[in-house]
Design a protein around this motif. Structure first.
Motif, PDB file in Angstrom:
ATOM      1  N   TYR A 191       6.770  -6.147 -10.114  1.00 33.40           N
ATOM      2  CA  TYR A 191       5.585  -6.939 -10.467  1.00 33.40           C
ATOM      3  C   TYR A 191       4.717  -6.176 -11.468  1.00 33.40           C
ATOM      4  N   THR A 192       4.129  -6.918 -12.388  1.00 37.23           N
ATOM      5  CA  THR A 192       3.113  -6.330 -13.253  1.00 37.23           C
ATOM      6  C   THR A 192       1.757  -6.396 -12.535  1.00 37.23           C
ATOM      7  N   THR A 193       0.798  -5.733 -13.103  1.00 37.79           N
ATOM      8  CA  THR A 193      -0.544  -5.746 -12.513  1.00 37.79           C
ATOM      9  C   THR A 193      -1.102  -7.166 -12.456  1.00 37.79           C
ATOM     10  N   LYS A 194      -0.886  -7.909 -13.540  1.00 40.81           N
ATOM     11  CA  LYS A 194      -1.377  -9.283 -13.581  1.00 40.81           C
ATOM     12  C   LYS A 194      -0.680 -10.160 -12.556  1.00 40.81           C
ATOM     13  N   GLU A 195       0.640  -9.967 -12.390  1.00 43.25           N
ATOM     14  CA  GLU A 195       1.388 -10.757 -11.414  1.00 43.25           C
ATOM     15  C   GLU A 195       0.948 -10.407  -9.990  1.00 43.25           C
ATOM     16  N   VAL A 196       0.666  -9.124  -9.750  1.00 43.81           N
ATOM     17  CA  VAL A 196       0.181  -8.736  -8.428  1.00 43.81           C
ATOM     18  C   VAL A 196      -1.170  -9.378  -8.157  1.00 43.81           C
ATOM     19  N   ALA A 197      -2.039  -9.404  -9.174  1.00 46.02           N
ATOM     20  CA  ALA A 197      -3.347 -10.026  -9.004  1.00 46.02           C
ATOM     21  C   ALA A 197      -3.214 -11.497  -8.613  1.00 46.02           C
ATOM     22  N   GLU A 198      -2.272 -12.212  -9.273  1.00 51.84           N
ATOM     23  CA  GLU A 198      -2.042 -13.623  -8.941  1.00 51.84           C
ATOM     24  C   GLU A 198      -1.423 -13.770  -7.563  1.00 51.84           C
ATOM     25  N   GLU A 199      -0.512 -12.861  -7.211  1.00 55.88           N
ATOM     26  CA  GLU A 199       0.163 -12.916  -5.913  1.00 55.88           C
ATOM     27  C   GLU A 199      -0.817 -12.666  -4.764  1.00 55.88           C
ATOM     28  N   VAL A 200      -1.679 -11.672  -4.936  1.00 54.82           N
ATOM     29  CA  VAL A 200      -2.606 -11.284  -3.862  1.00 54.82           C
ATOM     30  C   VAL A 200      -3.870 -12.151  -3.874  1.00 54.82           C
ATOM     31  N   GLY A 201      -4.193 -12.685  -5.050  1.00 57.56           N
ATOM     32  CA  GLY A 201      -5.392 -13.507  -5.155  1.00 57.56           C
ATOM     33  C   GLY A 201      -6.655 -12.705  -5.397  1.00 57.56           C
ATOM     34  N   ILE A 202      -6.529 -11.617  -6.149  1.00 55.74           N
ATOM     35  CA  ILE A 202      -7.689 -10.803  -6.504  1.00 55.74           C
ATOM     36  C   ILE A 202      -7.681 -10.583  -8.012  1.00 55.74           C
ATOM     37  N   ALA A 203      -8.737 -10.070  -8.548  1.00 51.92           N
ATOM     38  CA  ALA A 203      -8.845  -9.863  -9.990  1.00 51.92           C
ATOM     39  C   ALA A 203      -7.985  -8.674 -10.426  1.00 51.92           C
ATOM     40  N   THR A 204      -7.556  -8.715 -11.695  1.00 48.66           N
ATOM     41  CA  THR A 204      -6.741  -7.611 -12.234  1.00 48.66           C
ATOM     42  C   THR A 204      -7.462  -6.268 -12.157  1.00 48.66           C
ATOM     43  N   PRO A 205      -8.746  -6.170 -12.515  1.00 51.69           N
ATOM     44  CA  PRO A 205      -9.440  -4.881 -12.361  1.00 51.69           C
ATOM     45  C   PRO A 205      -9.479  -4.401 -10.913  1.00 51.69           C
ATOM     46  N   THR A 206      -9.526  -5.353  -9.952  1.00 54.29           N
ATOM     47  CA  THR A 206      -9.526  -4.965  -8.539  1.00 54.29           C
ATOM     48  C   THR A 206      -8.186  -4.356  -8.154  1.00 54.29           C
ATOM     49  N   VAL A 207      -7.078  -4.899  -8.700  1.00 50.59           N
ATOM     50  CA  VAL A 207      -5.752  -4.316  -8.446  1.00 50.59           C
ATOM     51  C   VAL A 207      -5.726  -2.875  -8.939  1.00 50.59           C
ATOM     52  N   ARG A 208      -6.240  -2.646 -10.146  1.00 48.95           N
ATOM     53  CA  ARG A 208      -6.265  -1.278 -10.688  1.00 48.95           C
ATOM     54  C   ARG A 208      -7.149  -0.374  -9.822  1.00 48.95           C
ATOM     55  N   LYS A 209      -8.285  -0.911  -9.357  1.00 47.28           N
ATOM     56  CA  LYS A 209      -9.191  -0.122  -8.519  1.00 47.28           C
ATOM     57  C   LYS A 209      -8.498   0.306  -7.225  1.00 47.28           C
ATOM     58  N   TYR A 210      -7.811  -0.667  -6.553  1.00 49.01           N
ATOM     59  CA  TYR A 210      -7.110  -0.339  -5.306  1.00 49.01           C
ATOM     60  C   TYR A 210      -5.980   0.652  -5.565  1.00 49.01           C
ATOM     61  N   ARG A 266       7.534  -4.989  -3.551  1.00 43.85           N
ATOM     62  CA  ARG A 266       7.002  -5.813  -2.478  1.00 43.85           C
ATOM     63  C   ARG A 266       6.145  -5.014  -1.500  1.00 43.85           C
ATOM     64  N   SER A 267       6.563  -3.796  -1.171  1.00 39.52           N
ATOM     65  CA  SER A 267       5.781  -2.986  -0.230  1.00 39.52           C
ATOM     66  C   SER A 267       4.396  -2.660  -0.796  1.00 39.52           C
ATOM     67  N   ASP A 268       4.309  -2.498  -2.123  1.00 38.56           N
ATOM     68  CA  ASP A 268       3.006  -2.247  -2.740  1.00 38.56           C
ATOM     69  C   ASP A 268       2.113  -3.481  -2.658  1.00 38.56           C
ATOM     70  N   VAL A 269       2.734  -4.651  -2.880  1.00 43.30           N
ATOM     71  CA  VAL A 269       1.982  -5.901  -2.777  1.00 43.30           C
ATOM     72  C   VAL A 269       1.435  -6.081  -1.369  1.00 43.30           C
ATOM     73  N   GLU A 270       2.268  -5.767  -0.367  1.00 49.23           N
ATOM     74  CA  GLU A 270       1.817  -5.899   1.019  1.00 49.23           C
ATOM     75  C   GLU A 270       0.688  -4.916   1.323  1.00 49.23           C
ATOM     76  N   ALA A 271       0.720  -3.736   0.719  1.00 48.53           N
ATOM     77  CA  ALA A 271      -0.358  -2.775   0.909  1.00 48.53           C
ATOM     78  C   ALA A 271      -1.666  -3.323   0.349  1.00 48.53           C
ATOM     79  N   LEU A 272      -1.601  -3.957  -0.825  1.00 51.59           N
ATOM     80  CA  LEU A 272      -2.815  -4.535  -1.420  1.00 51.59           C
ATOM     81  C   LEU A 272      -3.335  -5.703  -0.589  1.00 51.59           C
ATOM     82  N   ILE A 273      -2.404  -6.486  -0.011  1.00 53.52           N
ATOM     83  CA  ILE A 273      -2.822  -7.588   0.866  1.00 53.52           C
ATOM     84  C   ILE A 273      -3.543  -7.029   2.090  1.00 53.52           C
ATOM     85  N   ALA A 274      -3.045  -5.915   2.621  1.00 56.96           N
ATOM     86  CA  ALA A 274      -3.682  -5.290   3.778  1.00 56.96           C
ATOM     87  C   ALA A 274      -5.097  -4.839   3.433  1.00 56.96           C
ATOM     88  N   ILE A 275      -5.263  -4.290   2.228  1.00 56.28           N
ATOM     89  CA  ILE A 275      -6.607  -3.887   1.806  1.00 56.28           C
ATOM     90  C   ILE A 275      -7.509  -5.107   1.675  1.00 56.28           C
TER      91      ILE A 275
END
Length: 235
Positions: free
Chosen positions: A12-31, A53-62
């Motif tokens: 996943y790219t940062t932008k795709e993770v942001a869309e997947e998790v439902g948070i802003a791209t800068p928030t993905v970088r911050k986490y 996928r494990s990284d995405v799940e970590a961001l969802i947990a946050i």
């Protein structure tokens, strides 16, 4: 070193993770930065993070926790360490990474990821450029407003000073006029008092002269009442 990536696992790219998790791209970088500071490992392409996928799940947990960010990131780092230590079937990162690039589909996906990341970076740069331009415009407007306000305050101060000077001059002239009038009234009062004293002195002299003549007449030899009476008026 991470070795938990699975064959044909999606990246996943940062932008795709942001869309997947439902948070802003800068928030993905911050986490991501917070996780890394506490010891979390990401797959990297240069300075870019490659999320699995494990990284995405970590961001969802946050995202879903009520715990402080520092606490939850430390817990996720510990969970990753335990998972990596217990995983005995993983493939070396370099091998998996190299094999994924040898697969045309994976290579296409990898280049698409890079293209998406580049597009996201360009979009962010464009936004930053627009924000900087707007900031410059705002600063310029504020400087103009400050100049106008300063000029207005300066003009107002000058007008106020001029009014104060005029009022001071008017008060000075009025005081001098009143003082001159008071001098004139005092002079007139002195003249009147002087005149009254002179008049009173004349009356005293006349009264004194009359008393003396009367006394002399009384002391003279008797001539009869009418003679003495007329003698008084002859004198």
């Amino acid at each position: 070193m991470r070795h938990d990536i699975q064959p044909n696992e999606r990246a996943y790219t940062t932008k795709e993770v942001a869309e997947e998790v439902g948070i802003a791209t800068p928030t993905v970088r911050k986490y991501g930065q917070k996780l890394e500071r506490n010891g979390y490992e990401f797959f990297k392409d240069g300075d870019r993070r490659i999320f699995v996928r494990s990284d995405v799940e970590a961001l969802i947990a946050i995202r879903d926790t009520d715990k402080p960010l520092d606490v939850i990131t430390k817990e996720l780092v510990q969970q990753q360490k335990e998972r990596l230590e217990s995983d005995k079937t993983g493939v070396a990162v370099n091998d998996t990474y190299d094999q994924s690039l040898q697969d045309p589909a994976q290579m296409k996906e990898f280049f698409q990821m890079l293209a998406n990341e580049l597009a996201a970076s360009r979009e962010m740069n464009m936004q930053l450029t627009n924000e900087v331009s707007q900031l410059k415009t705002t600063v310029s407007r504020l400087q103009q407003d400050h100049h106008v306000i300063s000029s207005g305050i300066g003009n107002s101060a000058q007008k106020t000073q001029a009014k104060l000077e005029r009022l001071t001059e008017q008060q000075k002239n009025h005081y001098e006029t009143l003082l001159e009038q008071e001098r004139e009234r005092s002079e007139m009062l002195r003249e009147e008092m002087k005149s009254m004293r002179e008049e009173q002195q004349r009356e005293w002299r006349m009264q004194n002269d009359f008393n003396k003549r009367l006394e002399q007449t009384v002391q003279e030899k008797p001539q009869g009442i009418w003679g003495r009476f007329f003698a008084i008026f002859r004198q």
